[in-house]
Design a protein around this motif. Sequence first.
Motif, short mmCIF file in Angstrom:
data_model
loop_
_atom_site.label_atom_id
_atom_site.label_comp_id
_atom_site.label_asym_id
_atom_site.label_seq_id
_atom_site.Cartn_x
_atom_site.Cartn_y
_atom_site.Cartn_z
N SER A 65 1.91 6.31 -7.08
CA SER A 65 0.79 7.02 -7.71
C SER A 65 1.00 8.53 -7.75
O SER A 65 0.34 9.22 -8.51
CB SER A 65 -0.52 6.69 -6.99
OG SER A 65 -0.54 7.29 -5.70
N LYS A 66 1.93 9.03 -6.97
CA LYS A 66 2.23 10.47 -6.95
C LYS A 66 3.20 10.86 -8.06
O LYS A 66 3.45 12.04 -8.27
CB LYS A 66 2.83 10.87 -5.59
CG LYS A 66 1.99 10.52 -4.40
CD LYS A 66 0.80 11.40 -4.28
CE LYS A 66 0.04 11.06 -3.00
NZ LYS A 66 -1.29 11.57 -3.00
N GLU B 72 10.59 3.10 -14.64
CA GLU B 72 11.38 3.53 -15.81
C GLU B 72 10.57 4.44 -16.73
O GLU B 72 11.14 5.25 -17.46
CB GLU B 72 11.89 2.32 -16.59
CG GLU B 72 12.97 1.54 -15.88
CD GLU B 72 13.36 0.28 -16.61
OE1 GLU B 72 12.79 -0.02 -17.69
OE2 GLU B 72 14.24 -0.44 -16.10
N LEU B 73 9.25 4.31 -16.69
CA LEU B 73 8.39 5.14 -17.54
C LEU B 73 8.14 6.53 -16.95
O LEU B 73 7.69 7.43 -17.65
CB LEU B 73 7.03 4.46 -17.75
CG LEU B 73 7.03 3.17 -18.53
CD1 LEU B 73 5.62 2.62 -18.60
CD2 LEU B 73 7.61 3.37 -19.91
N SER B 74 8.45 6.71 -15.68
CA SER B 74 8.16 7.98 -15.02
C SER B 74 9.14 9.06 -15.44
O SER B 74 10.33 8.81 -15.60
CB SER B 74 8.22 7.79 -13.50
OG SER B 74 8.06 9.02 -12.86
N CYS B 75 8.61 10.27 -15.59
CA CYS B 75 9.48 11.40 -15.87
C CYS B 75 9.75 12.20 -14.59
O CYS B 75 10.41 13.23 -14.63
CB CYS B 75 8.90 12.28 -16.97
SG CYS B 75 7.21 12.78 -16.72
N SER B 76 9.28 11.69 -13.44
CA SER B 76 9.56 12.29 -12.14
C SER B 76 10.82 11.66 -11.56
O SER B 76 11.32 10.65 -12.05
CB SER B 76 8.42 12.03 -11.17
OG SER B 76 7.20 12.48 -11.66
N ASN B 77 11.29 12.25 -10.48
CA ASN B 77 12.42 11.68 -9.75
C ASN B 77 11.90 10.48 -8.95
O ASN B 77 11.03 10.62 -8.11
CB ASN B 77 13.03 12.73 -8.82
CG ASN B 77 14.28 12.22 -8.14
OD1 ASN B 77 14.69 11.07 -8.32
ND2 ASN B 77 14.89 13.08 -7.35
N PHE C 129 0.83 -1.20 0.00
CA PHE C 129 0.00 0.00 0.00
C PHE C 129 0.87 1.26 0.00
O PHE C 129 0.61 2.20 -0.76
CB PHE C 129 -0.92 -0.01 1.23
CG PHE C 129 -1.89 1.11 1.27
CD1 PHE C 129 -2.97 1.17 0.39
CD2 PHE C 129 -1.74 2.14 2.20
CE1 PHE C 129 -3.87 2.22 0.42
CE2 PHE C 129 -2.64 3.19 2.25
CZ PHE C 129 -3.70 3.23 1.36
N THR C 130 1.92 1.26 0.82
CA THR C 130 2.82 2.42 0.89
C THR C 130 3.50 2.67 -0.45
O THR C 130 3.55 3.81 -0.93
CB THR C 130 3.87 2.21 2.00
OG1 THR C 130 3.21 1.93 3.22
CG2 THR C 130 4.76 3.41 2.17
N VAL C 131 4.05 1.63 -1.05
CA VAL C 131 4.73 1.78 -2.35
C VAL C 131 3.74 2.20 -3.43
O VAL C 131 4.05 3.02 -4.29
CB VAL C 131 5.48 0.48 -2.72
CG1 VAL C 131 6.01 0.54 -4.14
CG2 VAL C 131 6.61 0.23 -1.74
N THR C 132 2.53 1.67 -3.39
CA THR C 132 1.52 2.04 -4.38
C THR C 132 1.14 3.51 -4.26
O THR C 132 1.03 4.21 -5.27
CB THR C 132 0.26 1.15 -4.21
OG1 THR C 132 0.64 -0.21 -4.37
CG2 THR C 132 -0.81 1.51 -5.21
N CYS D 152 2.72 -5.77 -14.83
CA CYS D 152 3.00 -4.41 -14.37
C CYS D 152 3.88 -4.45 -13.13
O CYS D 152 3.42 -4.29 -12.01
CB CYS D 152 1.68 -3.67 -14.09
SG CYS D 152 1.95 -1.93 -13.71
N ASP D 153 5.16 -4.68 -13.35
CA ASP D 153 6.13 -4.74 -12.27
C ASP D 153 6.59 -3.33 -11.93
O ASP D 153 6.53 -2.42 -12.76
CB ASP D 153 7.30 -5.61 -12.71
CG ASP D 153 8.15 -6.09 -11.55
OD1 ASP D 153 7.71 -5.95 -10.39
OD2 ASP D 153 9.25 -6.61 -11.80
N LEU D 154 7.06 -3.14 -10.72
CA LEU D 154 7.40 -1.81 -10.24
C LEU D 154 8.58 -1.20 -10.98
O LEU D 154 8.53 -0.04 -11.37
CB LEU D 154 7.68 -1.85 -8.73
CG LEU D 154 7.95 -0.50 -8.08
CD1 LEU D 154 6.73 0.40 -8.19
CD2 LEU D 154 8.34 -0.68 -6.63
N VAL D 155 9.65 -1.95 -11.19
CA VAL D 155 10.85 -1.39 -11.82
C VAL D 155 10.57 -0.91 -13.24
O VAL D 155 10.91 0.23 -13.58
CB VAL D 155 12.01 -2.41 -11.77
CG1 VAL D 155 13.22 -1.89 -12.53
CG2 VAL D 155 12.38 -2.73 -10.33
#
Length: 193
Positions: free
Chosen positions: A47-48, A69-74, A40-43, A62-65
């Motif tokens: 999501s932010k 890699e698709l995120s343009c955030s830090n 829940f914490t990681v999700t 839909c694995d986390l890593v």
Amino acid sequence: MSYDRYVAICNPLRYSSVMTNRFCINSITMCWLLDTFISFTVTITSSKLNFCGSNLIDHVFCDLVPLLELSCSNTFIVHLEVYVMGSPIIIIPTTIIVVSYTYIVISVLRIPSSTGRQKAFSTCSSHLIVVSIFYWTIFSVYVLPNSRQTRVSTKILSLLYTVFTPFINPVIYSLRNKDIKEAVQKVFHKHVM
């Protein structure tokens, strides 16, 4: 399971007093609550993140890593969170398994008859095979990621712990059952003849 085998082999007379229904339910509840909290914490943290590029994940699921890699955030905070909270989830059970099986091996080697040793080892071998496949693939994908690992090898390793391990688990455990062994042998002999 390894603790159960440890108690059954190393302290057989105390088995029913140690492995009570209450102990089992408390252990399962603690594991589920801890895993749910961490997931829940990681999700929530994931999501932010902002995703401004492609929404196609190059992975089997839909694995986390691959998602990060698709995120343009830090993504440093999510990676740190996964590492800090995920390490105990891997280290604690691995330690329990290694310590339990160390004591089991020591106890089994003290058994004077080879038949008794063989029976004790056969009780533990199926669990050890499944756990080894599961943990070594998890370690290689998440704990010890290698820069030389390709996306294909990561996908294959992920399939091993998500599909192959649950698939082979009932096969390994059921082949220890005498009736199932006989049924498999009858089917095998019928097709060979």
